[in-house]
Design a protein around this motif. Structure first.
Motif, PDB file in Angstrom:
ATOM      1  N   ALA A 424       5.813   6.528 -15.234  1.00 59.73           N
ATOM      2  CA  ALA A 424       6.821   6.846 -14.226  1.00 59.73           C
ATOM      3  C   ALA A 424       6.415   8.051 -13.386  1.00 59.73           C
ATOM      4  CB  ALA A 424       8.169   7.100 -14.904  1.00 59.73           C
ATOM      5  N   ILE A 425       5.879   9.081 -14.016  1.00 60.33           N
ATOM      6  CA  ILE A 425       5.542  10.302 -13.271  1.00 60.33           C
ATOM      7  C   ILE A 425       4.509  10.030 -12.185  1.00 60.33           C
ATOM      8  CG2 ILE A 425       4.774  12.694 -13.451  1.00 60.33           C
ATOM      9  CD1 ILE A 425       5.650  12.603 -16.416  1.00 60.33           C
ATOM     10  N   PRO A 426       3.348   9.438 -12.492  1.00 60.56           N
ATOM     11  CA  PRO A 426       2.386   9.163 -11.407  1.00 60.56           C
ATOM     12  C   PRO A 426       2.892   8.143 -10.410  1.00 60.56           C
ATOM     13  CG  PRO A 426       1.628   8.195 -13.479  1.00 60.56           C
ATOM     14  CD  PRO A 426       2.795   9.075 -13.814  1.00 60.56           C
ATOM     15  N   CYS A 427       3.779   7.246 -10.840  1.00 59.30           N
ATOM     16  CA  CYS A 427       4.350   6.275  -9.912  1.00 59.30           C
ATOM     17  C   CYS A 427       5.160   6.988  -8.844  1.00 59.30           C
ATOM     18  CB  CYS A 427       5.207   5.267 -10.667  1.00 59.30           C
ATOM     19  SG  CYS A 427       6.160   4.149  -9.608  1.00 59.30           S
ATOM     20  N   TYR A 428       6.085   7.839  -9.250  1.00 57.72           N
ATOM     21  CA  TYR A 428       6.942   8.523  -8.288  1.00 57.72           C
ATOM     22  C   TYR A 428       6.202   9.616  -7.524  1.00 57.72           C
ATOM     23  CZ  TYR A 428      11.172   6.133  -9.799  1.00 57.72           C
ATOM     24  OH  TYR A 428      12.133   5.178 -10.051  1.00 57.72           O
ATOM     25  N   ARG A 429       5.172  10.171  -8.101  1.00 56.36           N
ATOM     26  CA  ARG A 429       4.385  11.181  -7.394  1.00 56.36           C
ATOM     27  C   ARG A 429       3.541  10.574  -6.278  1.00 56.36           C
ATOM     28  NH1 ARG A 429       2.785  16.169 -10.061  1.00 56.36           N
ATOM     29  NH2 ARG A 429       0.641  15.848  -9.370  1.00 56.36           N
ATOM     30  N   ASN A 430       3.076   9.363  -6.478  1.00 61.20           N
ATOM     31  CA  ASN A 430       2.017   8.857  -5.603  1.00 61.20           C
ATOM     32  C   ASN A 430       2.345   7.612  -4.789  1.00 61.20           C
ATOM     33  OD1 ASN A 430      -0.293  10.701  -6.460  1.00 61.20           O
ATOM     34  ND2 ASN A 430       0.343   9.873  -8.442  1.00 61.20           N
ATOM     35  N   LEU A 431       3.216   6.746  -5.266  1.00 62.04           N
ATOM     36  CA  LEU A 431       3.449   5.476  -4.585  1.00 62.04           C
ATOM     37  C   LEU A 431       4.592   5.621  -3.590  1.00 62.04           C
ATOM     38  CD1 LEU A 431       3.056   2.983  -7.571  1.00 62.04           C
ATOM     39  CD2 LEU A 431       1.302   3.903  -6.024  1.00 62.04           C
ATOM     40  N   ASN A 434       2.622   2.160  -0.609  1.00 61.04           N
ATOM     41  CA  ASN A 434       2.075   0.968  -1.242  1.00 61.04           C
ATOM     42  C   ASN A 434       3.195   0.093  -1.810  1.00 61.04           C
ATOM     43  OD1 ASN A 434       0.623  -0.792  -3.254  1.00 61.04           O
ATOM     44  ND2 ASN A 434      -1.105   0.404  -2.485  1.00 61.04           N
ATOM     45  N   PRO A 435       3.156  -1.226  -1.578  1.00 64.23           N
ATOM     46  CA  PRO A 435       4.200  -2.115  -2.096  1.00 64.23           C
ATOM     47  C   PRO A 435       4.358  -2.074  -3.606  1.00 64.23           C
ATOM     48  CG  PRO A 435       2.819  -3.263  -0.500  1.00 64.23           C
ATOM     49  CD  PRO A 435       2.150  -1.951  -0.776  1.00 64.23           C
ATOM     50  N   VAL A 436       3.347  -1.613  -4.324  1.00 67.87           N
ATOM     51  CA  VAL A 436       3.459  -1.526  -5.784  1.00 67.87           C
ATOM     52  C   VAL A 436       4.625  -0.623  -6.183  1.00 67.87           C
ATOM     53  CG1 VAL A 436       2.259  -0.755  -7.883  1.00 67.87           C
ATOM     54  CG2 VAL A 436       1.035  -2.069  -6.152  1.00 67.87           C
ATOM     55  N   ALA A 437       5.018   0.287  -5.288  1.00 69.67           N
ATOM     56  CA  ALA A 437       6.195   1.119  -5.547  1.00 69.67           C
ATOM     57  C   ALA A 437       7.425   0.245  -5.755  1.00 69.67           C
ATOM     58  CB  ALA A 437       6.424   2.090  -4.389  1.00 69.67           C
ATOM     59  N   ALA A 438       7.576  -0.786  -4.912  1.00 68.10           N
ATOM     60  CA  ALA A 438       8.726  -1.685  -5.028  1.00 68.10           C
ATOM     61  C   ALA A 438       8.647  -2.528  -6.286  1.00 68.10           C
ATOM     62  CB  ALA A 438       8.807  -2.587  -3.799  1.00 68.10           C
ATOM     63  N   LEU A 439       7.444  -2.742  -6.794  1.00 69.55           N
ATOM     64  CA  LEU A 439       7.260  -3.527  -8.014  1.00 69.55           C
ATOM     65  C   LEU A 439       7.633  -2.729  -9.255  1.00 69.55           C
ATOM     66  CD1 LEU A 439       6.107  -6.197  -9.262  1.00 69.55           C
ATOM     67  CD2 LEU A 439       3.890  -5.024  -9.366  1.00 69.55           C
ATOM     68  N   VAL A 517       4.092 -10.892 -11.467  1.00 69.51           N
ATOM     69  CA  VAL A 517       3.129  -9.952 -10.887  1.00 69.51           C
ATOM     70  C   VAL A 517       2.121 -10.690  -9.999  1.00 69.51           C
ATOM     71  CG1 VAL A 517       1.279  -8.322 -11.424  1.00 69.51           C
ATOM     72  CG2 VAL A 517       3.411  -8.263 -12.732  1.00 69.51           C
ATOM     73  N   ASP A 518       1.627 -11.828 -10.448  1.00 69.05           N
ATOM     74  CA  ASP A 518       0.657 -12.592  -9.652  1.00 69.05           C
ATOM     75  C   ASP A 518       1.239 -12.991  -8.299  1.00 69.05           C
ATOM     76  OD1 ASP A 518      -1.308 -12.412 -11.554  1.00 69.05           O
ATOM     77  OD2 ASP A 518      -0.932 -14.399 -12.427  1.00 69.05           O
ATOM     78  N   GLN A 519       2.469 -13.499  -8.307  1.00 75.80           N
ATOM     79  CA  GLN A 519       3.070 -13.936  -7.047  1.00 75.80           C
ATOM     80  C   GLN A 519       3.373 -12.759  -6.136  1.00 75.80           C
ATOM     81  OE1 GLN A 519       6.194 -16.909  -7.264  1.00 75.80           O
ATOM     82  NE2 GLN A 519       5.373 -17.753  -9.168  1.00 75.80           N
ATOM     83  N   PHE A 520       3.774 -11.637  -6.711  1.00 72.27           N
ATOM     84  CA  PHE A 520       4.015 -10.441  -5.905  1.00 72.27           C
ATOM     85  C   PHE A 520       2.724 -10.001  -5.216  1.00 72.27           C
ATOM     86  CE2 PHE A 520       4.202  -5.897  -5.178  1.00 72.27           C
ATOM     87  CZ  PHE A 520       5.462  -5.698  -4.653  1.00 72.27           C
ATOM     88  N   PHE A 521       1.631  -9.989  -5.950  1.00 71.09           N
ATOM     89  CA  PHE A 521       0.355  -9.560  -5.376  1.00 71.09           C
ATOM     90  C   PHE A 521      -0.145 -10.546  -4.320  1.00 71.09           C
ATOM     91  CE2 PHE A 521       0.368  -6.286  -8.399  1.00 71.09           C
ATOM     92  CZ  PHE A 521      -0.716  -5.444  -8.193  1.00 71.09           C
TER      93      PHE A 521
END
Length: 735
Positions: A424-431, A434-439, A517-521
């Motif tokens: 969670a920490i690197p996700c909120y710090r960095n994304l 990038n759409p991966v944030a929404a994932l 995850v595959d369909q999102f990507f």
């Protein structure tokens, strides 16, 4: 034996296997947790999640206090209503007031650091606003920080110094949430900080705001695992949603009042309360309800094997290399971790064979370590078989308790809560772009907050007072378990038979998550590549703050001696299977330490990324979602079933003062948790299982990708056949 209880007689009733299954299913249905709000105006309520205490939580119960608080809330609501009114009267339009760009706001954003060398904050959303004398807003500029944290916002100097302008504001916004509208994700920016600027200082070409240190989503420097700084009084990295708070308030109060009543009775007249009376004051759990129908069944071999396979303590069945068809579940005891001499925590190793119906049959239980206060040898092993009654029944109880401790501390808290927070920490710090944030964000929100509460209530509260380890021992142990957690190579446990519903459901959810995850990507591939720099920074933060591989660093090594070394090797071998940890993988080395988490990518742009980096990212995302949702849900939901009866299982058994120690019947209350720990334990299991909020299919906050819910819905009947209600699968690890 006392008059309060008696040792279960596992032969007191005879039922066919089919009859037992029907009774158990009926008991499951009757003890299933339902959520309802029975509160009223003058009903007691909690101050908030952060006010939870193992002892007496901060409950508002006085009618006068409730009335005063109601008045305060009306003032707050009036203030919020006023702000909504002014926002409606003076909306903030996106139109930029600019005839020409002749001036700039410049500066740099870095993460707060004691040494003043915090990392730059990239892609942070910035806005520059003017407020007129009559209250309207004028947007002068907007932009983002660069990779180095630097920014340069161009604006029209004449517009900033215009006569109608009363005040200027520089605002910092952060990506905190995601919402879905017609299956499209929309990232939401929340105002983090606002700095007022004087328009009379705007006299040159540039206005330098210098370096600003931002104290959000920073790492704690005092924690042994990756943890976020959460301040009680200052800025928090995130806030609980109102729905989460409301759910806790409505669901926990009856349980909280029961606990408080017990604690007051223990303080004033302890002789008037017994463990059975405490048990009766809480809602019936699965084992107590089954005992009413089939006395002794939950203490028998069949139930023991079924719960070790499909219950809260569901174990990792390690094949016996010397005996075909035999499997071991191992729960490791106190080992070298700091603790106390009040509670026993031996190694409990159970050997099973499989019956014709596919369920495990326990054939041996090995207990290694101290079982009484008279034991001096920490390596003494006792072997029990079904022929050794009543010690066989006692040994099963010890194994259940050791399993509950291991599951709660290692798999629940470390394996899901702390594990999710380290992502969670690197996700909120960095994304941020990038759409991966929404994932990922919907599945990682609030875990840092609930872990902060757990530091006080769980690790620093109940567990250290009700088990063999103290706070230092618990921290060291969770750090070791975190040293076996990695996304790379992880997979669900293998199914041993058709009866292994736990493993089969785990594999089914893993399949659904993989498709999601595959369909999102597939849909977002180009956007993900475009903003690959954020993935690089995500990966670097993740690796640089990960703990070392367990026992690989000198400070984590066990005490000297061949027995300790053998124990460490046996644990490492078992955990490699339990957590799918591949010790042969080449792992990143940071500051001379081999880190447990594998690197996703070493490239800061996709053109330079390795051929497997995109698949690495997909695998990591799949793992993160799996851990934060299904893996946490399984343990959390079943705590009420398997850890909701004090004499059946608990966090720890006391040595007592008799030579037999913990190898004693259930009516020996000297080895059971004391009265205070008994009510606290039942409060805790009800807290963890009852106060749920945030489910994938219910999507209460419209933050779950509808695709995920649809894919899960397609498997509803398959999950149902395995005893899993998809509507109860949590969308995040938040309690």
């Amino acid at each position: 034996m006392t008059s309060d209880t008696k040792e279960p007689n596992i032969h007191s009733h005879k039922h066919t296997e089919g009859e037992i299954c029907k009774i158990v299913e009926r008991c499951k249905h009757e003890t299933r947790i339902e959520y309802s709000d029975q509160g009223g105006f003058f009903k007691p309520h909690l101050c908030g999640i952060n006010h939870l205490e193992v002892g007496k939580s901060k409950v508002i119960s006085s009618p006068l206090t409730i009335l005063i608080e109601w008045g305060y809330l009306q003032i707050v609501r009036l203030g919020n209503a006023y702000r909504r009114l002014t926002a409606w009267l003076f909306p903030r339009h996106d139109k930029i007031w600019c005839d020409r760009t002749d001036s700039h706001l410049t500066g740099c954003m870095v993460y707060a650091s004691k040494r003043g060398d915090g990392a730059p904050v990239h892609h942070l959303h910035l806005e520059f606003w003017a407020r007129t004398w009559w209250g309207s807003w004028r947007k002068l500029s907007s932009g983002r920080t660069g990779k180095d944290g630097q920014y340069r916002l161009g604006f029209d100097l004449r517009q900033a110094r215009a006569l109608p302008v009363r005040k200027l504001y520089f605002e910092i916004h952060n990506t905190t949430r995601v919402y879905f509208q017609e299956s499209e994700p929309h990232l939401h920016f929340d105002l983090w900080q606002r700095r007022a600027l004087s328009k009379y200082n705007m006299i040159g070409m540039d206005y330098n705001l210098h370096t600003m240190e931002l104290d959000f989503w920073t790492y704690r420097t005092d924690a042994v695992t990756p943890r976020a700084n959460v301040s009680e009084s200052g800025d928090k990295p995130e806030e609980y949603t109102q729905g989460r708070v409301d759910a806790l308030m409505s669901q926990l109060i009856p349980i909280e009042l029961t606990k408080i009543g017990h604690l007051e009775q223990i303080e004033m007249a302890p002789g008037t309360l017994t463990i059975p009376q405490i048990q009766a004051d809480y809602p019936k759990n699965l084992t107590t309800r089954i005992e009413e129908e089939i006395p002794g069944h939950t203490r028998g071999d069949d139930w023991f094997g079924q719960r070790m396979m499909n219950g809260m303590n569901r174990g990792c069945f390690q094949p016996d290399p010397d005996r075909e068809g035999h499997y071991w579940i191992r729960y490791f005891g106190k080992a070298w971790y700091p603790g106390n001499d009040i509670y026993a925590l031996p190694d409990a190793e159970i050997c099973f064979t499989l019956k014709e119906n596919g369920f495990p049959k326990p054939v041996e239980i090995h207990l290694t370590g101290k079982l009484s206060c008279f034991d001096k040898d920490p390596w003494k092993k006792r072997v029990y078989t079904p022929a050794d009654e009543p010690n066989w029944t006692y040994a099963k109880r010890v194994a259940r308790v050791s399993g509950a401790f291991n599951t709660e501390v290692e798999e629940h808290f470390a394996g899901t809560h702390l594990n999710a927070e380290q992502f969670a920490i690197p996700c909120y710090r960095n994304l941020k772009l990038n759409p991966v944030a929404a994932l990922l964000m919907p599945h990682l929100k609030e875990v840092s907050l609930i872990n902060h509460v757990a530091d006080k209530t769980l690790i620093g509260g109940y567990i250290q007072s009700a088990t063999a380890l103290n706070k230092d021992g618990l921290n060291q142990r969770t750090r070791d378990v975190m040293g076996m957690q990695d996304w790379k190579g992880w997979h669900p446990m293998q199914s041993l038979s058709s009866a292994h519903c736990c493993a089969r459901a785990e594999n089914l959810f893993w399949e659904v998550t993989g498709k999601f995850v595959d369909q999102f990507f597939e849909i977002r591939a180009e956007e993900i590549k475009e903003h690959w720099y954020e993935i690089f920074r995500f990966s670097e933060d993740l690796v640089n703050h990960a703990v070392p591989v367990a026992f690989s660093a000198p400070q984590d090594a066990p005490p000297k001696g061949k027995e300790w070394k053998a124990l460490a090797e046996r644990r490492f071998d078992y955990y490699c299977q339990q957590y799918c940890f591949d010790p042969t993988l080449k792992r990143p080395v940071v500051n001379g330490e081999t880190r447990a988490i594998s690197r996703i990518t070493s490239a800061d742009n996709y053109a330079d990324a390795g051929p497997g980096d995109m698949q690495n990212l997909k695998d990591a995302c799949r793992y993160i979602i799996m851990i934060a949702t299904y893996m946490h849900t399984w343990i959390n939901e079943l705590q009420y079933d398997d850890l909701g009866e004090v004499l059946y299982s608990c966090g720890g058994l006391r040595f007592g003062e008799k030579p037999e120690g913990i190898m004693a019947p259930e009516d020996d209350y000297d080895i059971a948790p004391d009265l205070e720990r008994s009510t606290q334990m039942l409060w805790f299991t009800n807290l963890l299982s009852r106060t749920e909020y945030g489910f994938i299919t219910k999507n209460e906050e419209n933050d779950i990708n509808p695709l995920f819910a649809r894919l899960l819905e397609e498997k509803r009947e398959e999950f149902k056949d395995l005893g899993v209600d998809i509507d109860a699968i949590e969308s995040r690890t938040n309690i």
